[in-house]
Scaffold this motif. Structure first.
Motif, PDB file in Angstrom:
ATOM      1  N   LYS A   1      -2.446  16.317  33.376  1.00 53.57           N
ATOM      2  CA  LYS A   1      -2.694  15.706  32.073  1.00 53.57           C
ATOM      3  C   LYS A   1      -1.652  16.100  31.040  1.00 53.57           C
ATOM      4  CE  LYS A   1      -7.665  15.979  33.016  1.00 53.57           C
ATOM      5  NZ  LYS A   1      -8.953  16.604  32.617  1.00 53.57           N
ATOM      6  N   HIS A   2      -0.815  17.073  31.383  1.00 53.60           N
ATOM      7  CA  HIS A   2       0.197  17.555  30.444  1.00 53.60           C
ATOM      8  C   HIS A   2       1.578  17.129  30.917  1.00 53.60           C
ATOM      9  CE1 HIS A   2      -2.653  20.160  28.246  1.00 53.60           C
ATOM     10  NE2 HIS A   2      -3.278  20.163  29.410  1.00 53.60           N
ATOM     11  N   PRO A   3       2.331  16.405  30.071  1.00 53.38           N
ATOM     12  CA  PRO A   3       3.626  15.827  30.477  1.00 53.38           C
ATOM     13  C   PRO A   3       4.587  16.837  31.094  1.00 53.38           C
ATOM     14  CG  PRO A   3       2.972  15.024  28.322  1.00 53.38           C
ATOM     15  CD  PRO A   3       1.988  16.089  28.684  1.00 53.38           C
ATOM     16  N   ILE A   4       4.715  18.015  30.491  1.00 52.36           N
ATOM     17  CA  ILE A   4       5.677  19.000  30.998  1.00 52.36           C
ATOM     18  C   ILE A   4       5.252  19.519  32.362  1.00 52.36           C
ATOM     19  CG2 ILE A   4       6.647  21.300  30.635  1.00 52.36           C
ATOM     20  CD1 ILE A   4       6.523  20.784  27.640  1.00 52.36           C
ATOM     21  N   PHE A   5       3.990  19.926  32.468  1.00 53.39           N
ATOM     22  CA  PHE A   5       3.543  20.590  33.678  1.00 53.39           C
ATOM     23  C   PHE A   5       3.181  19.638  34.802  1.00 53.39           C
ATOM     24  CE2 PHE A   5       2.550  23.650  30.228  1.00 53.39           C
ATOM     25  CZ  PHE A   5       3.491  24.606  30.591  1.00 53.39           C
ATOM     26  N   SER A   6       2.978  18.366  34.482  1.00 49.29           N
ATOM     27  CA  SER A   6       2.702  17.398  35.554  1.00 49.29           C
ATOM     28  C   SER A   6       3.909  17.289  36.483  1.00 49.29           C
ATOM     29  CB  SER A   6       2.359  16.030  34.957  1.00 49.29           C
ATOM     30  OG  SER A   6       3.481  15.467  34.297  1.00 49.29           O
ATOM     31  N   ILE A   7       5.091  17.416  35.901  1.00 49.12           N
ATOM     32  CA  ILE A   7       6.322  17.317  36.695  1.00 49.12           C
ATOM     33  C   ILE A   7       6.707  18.674  37.272  1.00 49.12           C
ATOM     34  CG2 ILE A   7       8.792  16.795  36.596  1.00 49.12           C
ATOM     35  CD1 ILE A   7       8.124  14.803  34.355  1.00 49.12           C
ATOM     36  N   LYS A   8       6.654  19.702  36.429  1.00 51.67           N
ATOM     37  CA  LYS A   8       7.184  21.009  36.830  1.00 51.67           C
ATOM     38  C   LYS A   8       6.257  21.790  37.756  1.00 51.67           C
ATOM     39  CE  LYS A   8      10.649  22.147  33.518  1.00 51.67           C
ATOM     40  NZ  LYS A   8      11.414  23.298  33.054  1.00 51.67           N
ATOM     41  N   LEU A   9       4.947  21.592  37.637  1.00 49.06           N
ATOM     42  CA  LEU A   9       4.036  22.437  38.390  1.00 49.06           C
ATOM     43  C   LEU A   9       3.019  21.660  39.205  1.00 49.06           C
ATOM     44  CD1 LEU A   9       3.184  25.287  39.079  1.00 49.06           C
ATOM     45  CD2 LEU A   9       1.880  25.404  36.957  1.00 49.06           C
ATOM     46  N   ALA A  10       2.362  20.684  38.579  1.00 45.82           N
ATOM     47  CA  ALA A  10       1.272  19.996  39.265  1.00 45.82           C
ATOM     48  C   ALA A  10       1.730  19.304  40.546  1.00 45.82           C
ATOM     49  CB  ALA A  10       0.632  18.968  38.335  1.00 45.82           C
ATOM     50  N   LYS A  11       2.843  18.579  40.479  1.00 49.20           N
ATOM     51  CA  LYS A  11       3.314  17.859  41.679  1.00 49.20           C
ATOM     52  C   LYS A  11       3.751  18.814  42.769  1.00 49.20           C
ATOM     53  CE  LYS A  11       4.553  13.566  39.328  1.00 49.20           C
ATOM     54  NZ  LYS A  11       5.645  12.628  38.962  1.00 49.20           N
ATOM     55  N   ALA A  12       4.283  19.960  42.353  1.00 47.37           N
ATOM     56  CA  ALA A  12       4.682  20.959  43.356  1.00 47.37           C
ATOM     57  C   ALA A  12       3.454  21.518  44.068  1.00 47.37           C
ATOM     58  CB  ALA A  12       5.445  22.097  42.663  1.00 47.37           C
ATOM     59  N   LEU A  13       2.373  21.728  43.332  1.00 48.65           N
ATOM     60  CA  LEU A  13       1.160  22.271  43.937  1.00 48.65           C
ATOM     61  C   LEU A  13       0.481  21.269  44.860  1.00 48.65           C
ATOM     62  CD1 LEU A  13      -0.423  24.081  40.847  1.00 48.65           C
ATOM     63  CD2 LEU A  13       0.755  25.149  42.766  1.00 48.65           C
ATOM     64  N   LEU A  14       0.640  19.991  44.563  1.00 49.65           N
ATOM     65  CA  LEU A  14      -0.004  18.945  45.353  1.00 49.65           C
ATOM     66  C   LEU A  14       0.838  18.480  46.526  1.00 49.65           C
ATOM     67  CD1 LEU A  14      -1.506  16.807  42.455  1.00 49.65           C
ATOM     68  CD2 LEU A  14      -2.784  18.256  44.063  1.00 49.65           C
ATOM     69  N   SER A  15       2.066  18.935  46.604  1.00 50.72           N
ATOM     70  CA  SER A  15       2.974  18.463  47.677  1.00 50.72           C
ATOM     71  C   SER A  15       2.571  19.017  49.030  1.00 50.72           C
ATOM     72  CB  SER A  15       4.394  18.893  47.360  1.00 50.72           C
ATOM     73  OG  SER A  15       4.516  20.296  47.374  1.00 50.72           O
TER      74      SER A  15
END
Length: 387
Positions: free
Chosen positions: A373-387
């Motif tokens: 839900k957060h623009p910065i962390f959706s790219i930097k962290l969330a997608k990495a955790l879901l990969s």
């Protein structure tokens, strides 16, 4: 001397393996290169669940528990605190040497032979047996178990550790008296590139006002940063002095891709069984030793110590522990690239439970969904955790 299994290393993984296998009637030898147990520095913090996994008798905990811990305080670069606290005891700060003495006592009570100051010099496999040559001991065993830490001789001798595969972080730790903490029943973690580049500082209170104060960093001198941290926090360390100093490296690159071969297994840090984001390895190592021994006992009884048979250990470990290690590694890869400003923002977004989950590699999908839900962390962290 004839054994069913020869274990190289008397740390948590090796002693747990020896105990479980010996308890099933097999002859086990443990060879430890050092004169004493627990030479490598360690924050010595464990969760309450460790005692369950290690099957430690409650009556024996008083022999190694230094301090009961009610929670943790994670301090962001800007000083913002995330307080993780539960009712009752969340964990313990232990005397690791005494802890390993208890584990060694358990293993010996089932008949395991423990040889101290016996660095292994050579291992040779022939006719279905290993010949293991140490400083003064030479023995034969059907199964070789590498439990010899991040500098694992066994992993290299077996060809299981590929050049450059193991990633480590240098750490140093002081034992200090007169450390003044706001709450001595809490452990403390300090983040920030000015505090500990791509790492963190920890303070684990022991008995009285004694504490383990350590740091792990990447690409910098850990001692220089720890000394600077102590100097910059006189309210905590104004009266403190250094009683002990130790340094070592900790594996943070996840599990090795191969941890079994013909008639051989790796357990504990030798296998990379460490939570990358925290560097914690006691619980993961004990679990590794326990699972490996259960598989080894069946394989020995069947007379089948082939790599294919021993792969069951890797499969069983990966179902829970291996997944945690992989997910924690994803978090580490993302967080170590963050600026202090981003770490400050992360401290505002995440709940205490989110921090626990992220650090331990548990339920990371729920953390990732919040960060999406957060623009910065959706790219930097969330997608990495879901990969």
């Amino acid at each position: 001397m004839q054994y069913d299994a020869a274990v190289v290393g008397a740390g948590p993984a090796g002693l747990m393996f020896a105990r479980v296998l010996a308890s099933k009637g097999f002859r086990v030898a443990v060879l430890e290169k050092n004169e004493t147990l627990a030479v490598k520095p360690c924050g010595e913090g464990i969760s309450a669940r460790v005692l369950q996994t290690a099957e430690i008798n409650r009556s024996d905990t008083q022999r190694f528990v230094s301090h009961a811990i009610k929670g943790a305080v994670v301090v962001a670069p800007n000083g913002r605190k995330v307080v993780i606290k539960e009712e009752g005891e969340l964990g313990y700060v232990i005397d690791k040497r005494n802890f390993l003495r208890v584990m060694g006592e358990y293993a010996a009570s089932y008949g395991a032979d423990i040889y101290m100051k016996e660095p292994v010099k050579e291992v040779v496999f022939k006719n279905g047996h290993w010949t293991v040559r140490a400083r003064t001991v030479e023995l034969e065993a059907r199964l070789l178990v590498g439990a010899d830490g991040y500098l694992s001789y066994t992993a290299k001798a077996l060809g299981l550790e590929k050049p450059g595969e193991r990633r480590v972080i240098p750490t140093v730790q002081y034992v200090m008296p007169n450390v003044e903490l706001e709450d001595p029943d809490m452990t403390y973690f300090f983040l920030g590139n000015e505090v500990a580049p791509k790492g963190y500082v920890w303070i684990f209170p022991k008995d009285g006002r004694l504490a383990n104060v350590g740091i792990g960093v990447q690409g910098a001198s850990p001692k220089a940063y720890l000394d600077k941290f102590i100097k910059n926090n006189p309210s905590i360390f104004g009266k403190a002095r250094i009683l002990e100093f130790r340094g070592a490296a900790v594996t943070i690159g996840g599990m090795l891709s191969e941890i079994v071969s013909e008639h051989a297994m790796l357990v504990g840090e030798a296998a990379g069984q460490v939570i990358p984001l925290t560097g914690g390895g006691i619980h993961t190592s004990i679990a590794g030793g326990k699972i490996a021994a259960e598989v080894a006992s069946k394989a020995l009884a069947e007379g089948d110590l082939s790599k294919k048979r021993l792969e069951e250990y890797k499969k069983l470990y990966n179902e829970y522990w291996g997944k945690r290690i992989r997910d924690s590694l994803k978090g580490l890869h993302a967080i170590e690239k963050m600026s202090d400003e981003e770490l400050n923002q992360l401290a505002e977004i995440l709940s205490p439970q989110d921090v626990v989950n992220l650090a331990n590699g548990e339920n990371v999908a729920s953390v990732a969904l919040k960060l999406l839900k957060h623009p910065i962390f959706s790219i930097k962290l969330a997608k990495a955790l879901l990969s």
